[in-house]
Design an enzyme around this catalytic site. Structure first.
Site, mmCIF file in Angstrom:
data_model
loop_
_atom_site.group_PDB
_atom_site.id
_atom_site.type_symbol
_atom_site.label_atom_id
_atom_site.label_comp_id
_atom_site.label_asym_id
_atom_site.label_seq_id
_atom_site.Cartn_x
_atom_site.Cartn_y
_atom_site.Cartn_z
ATOM 1 N N ASP A 76 -8.837 -10.006 -8.653
ATOM 2 C CA ASP A 76 -7.848 -10.424 -9.644
ATOM 3 C C ASP A 76 -7.941 -9.462 -10.833
ATOM 4 O OD1 ASP A 76 -6.405 -11.667 -11.680
ATOM 5 O OD2 ASP A 76 -7.071 -13.678 -11.140
ATOM 6 N N ASP A 121 2.517 -0.900 -9.222
ATOM 7 C CA ASP A 121 3.882 -1.157 -8.766
ATOM 8 C C ASP A 121 4.088 -2.646 -8.527
ATOM 9 O OD1 ASP A 121 6.487 -0.324 -7.984
ATOM 10 O OD2 ASP A 121 5.926 -0.420 -5.870
ATOM 11 N N ASP A 141 -5.990 -5.543 -5.047
ATOM 12 C CA ASP A 141 -4.987 -6.589 -4.870
ATOM 13 C C ASP A 141 -5.720 -7.853 -4.414
ATOM 14 O OD1 ASP A 141 -1.634 -6.302 -4.384
ATOM 15 O OD2 ASP A 141 -2.597 -8.162 -3.758
ATOM 16 N N GLY A 157 0.760 -1.234 0.000
ATOM 17 C CA GLY A 157 0.000 0.000 0.000
ATOM 18 C C GLY A 157 0.791 1.285 0.000
ATOM 19 N N LYS A 187 5.405 -0.539 -13.149
ATOM 20 C CA LYS A 187 6.784 -1.004 -12.979
ATOM 21 C C LYS A 187 7.142 -1.964 -14.109
ATOM 22 C CE LYS A 187 8.378 -2.283 -8.923
ATOM 23 N NZ LYS A 187 8.579 -3.081 -7.686
ATOM 24 N N TRP A 245 2.109 2.954 -2.531
ATOM 25 C CA TRP A 245 1.655 3.859 -3.592
ATOM 26 C C TRP A 245 0.265 4.412 -3.269
ATOM 27 C CZ3 TRP A 245 3.166 3.009 -9.374
ATOM 28 C CH2 TRP A 245 4.557 3.089 -9.497
#
Length: 254
Positions: free
Chosen positions: A94, A119, A78, A53, A159, A55
């Protein structure tokens, strides 16, 4: 020298502790915003693969603030639970499932996000080609759900790992965004192959219809006959194809 010892020497590790961030990675997103103003005018944000968490925490502080703007909404997604954050709605879901995309838009009262960030990273093996492939598939999954939830003109940040197939990744993303850049904030360690792809001005092809696909399925032609438009049938095999050309990965900016 062990990881713990190295972290304790790191200025951003110490700064995260001092400022109450859950991880030093918060500064990566903040520095991308400092350089590219990705938070400007943003009201609706989605943080994919959000746990633990950091970000979402940065988004809460920078965009939600004191909660005085009722139009600001932040959604964190998530499959794992994470501790609550002020102004952040959490969805356990998901990102490869259509129901997750629908739940996100429900949180926005049917509207679409201004900004989508991710990320997330798979468990690394230490074998770079395998890790690069795994991260590329995660970016594809994030892009897939982003096509359902991001408004035209919106921004996507994810990312990535530096690798030989970054030409392919760049061209995949340029199908959907007018500007694609590979960036490395100063808080990302020089020794790390980590970087971030910054995609701005989302404009999908004319008549493109978002469709949830499984990025590990190989038979894209069969899948496209079942569920995708002609536009999608053209794009999906392109996304799935390989590329044997090596590149200087950080030369791609439009």
């Amino acid at each position: 020298m062990g990881k713990s010892s190295k972290d304790k020497r790191d200025i951003y590790y110490r700064k995260a502790k001092e400022e109450g961030y859950r991880a030093r990675s918060a500064f990566k997103l903040l520095q991308i915003d400092d350089d590219y103003n990705i938070f400007e005018g943003v009201k609706r944000v989605v943080d994919l693969c959000a746990a633990p968490g950091s970000w979402s925490q940065a988004l809460s502080r920078k965009i939600y603030g004191d909660g005085s703007d009722p139009d600001v909404k932040i959604v964190a997604v998530d499959i794992q639970e994470m501790a609550p954050l002020k102004g952040v709605v959490q969805i356990r879901g998901d990102i490869t499932k259509l129901e997750t995309a629908l739940e996100i838009t429900n949180q926005f009262d049917g509207k679409q996000a201004d900004l989508v960030v991710s990320d997330g990273a798979p468990d690394v093996t230490g074998l770079h080609d395998i890790d690069f492939y795994g991260q590329s598939q995660l970016i594809l999954a994030a892009l897939n759900i982003t096509t359902h939830i991001l408004r035209p003109g919106g921004c996507f940040v994810a990312k990535m790992f530096k690798g030989n197939d970054m030409t392919l990744m760049y061209n995949q993303l340029r199908v959907f965004f007018r500007s694609v850049q590979f960036v490395k904030p100063k808080s990302s360690r020089n020794s790390s192959l980590e970087a971030f792809v910054l995609c701005q001005h989302y404009y999908p092809p004319t008549d493109f219809k978002p469709t949830m696909i499984d990025p590990v399925i190989d038979s894209y032609k069969e899948l496209s006959k079942q569920s995708l438009s002609q536009v999608n049938e053209f794009i999906v095999p392109f996304i799935a194809c390989g590329d044997l050309n090596g590149i200087d990965s950080f030369n791609f900016t439009t």
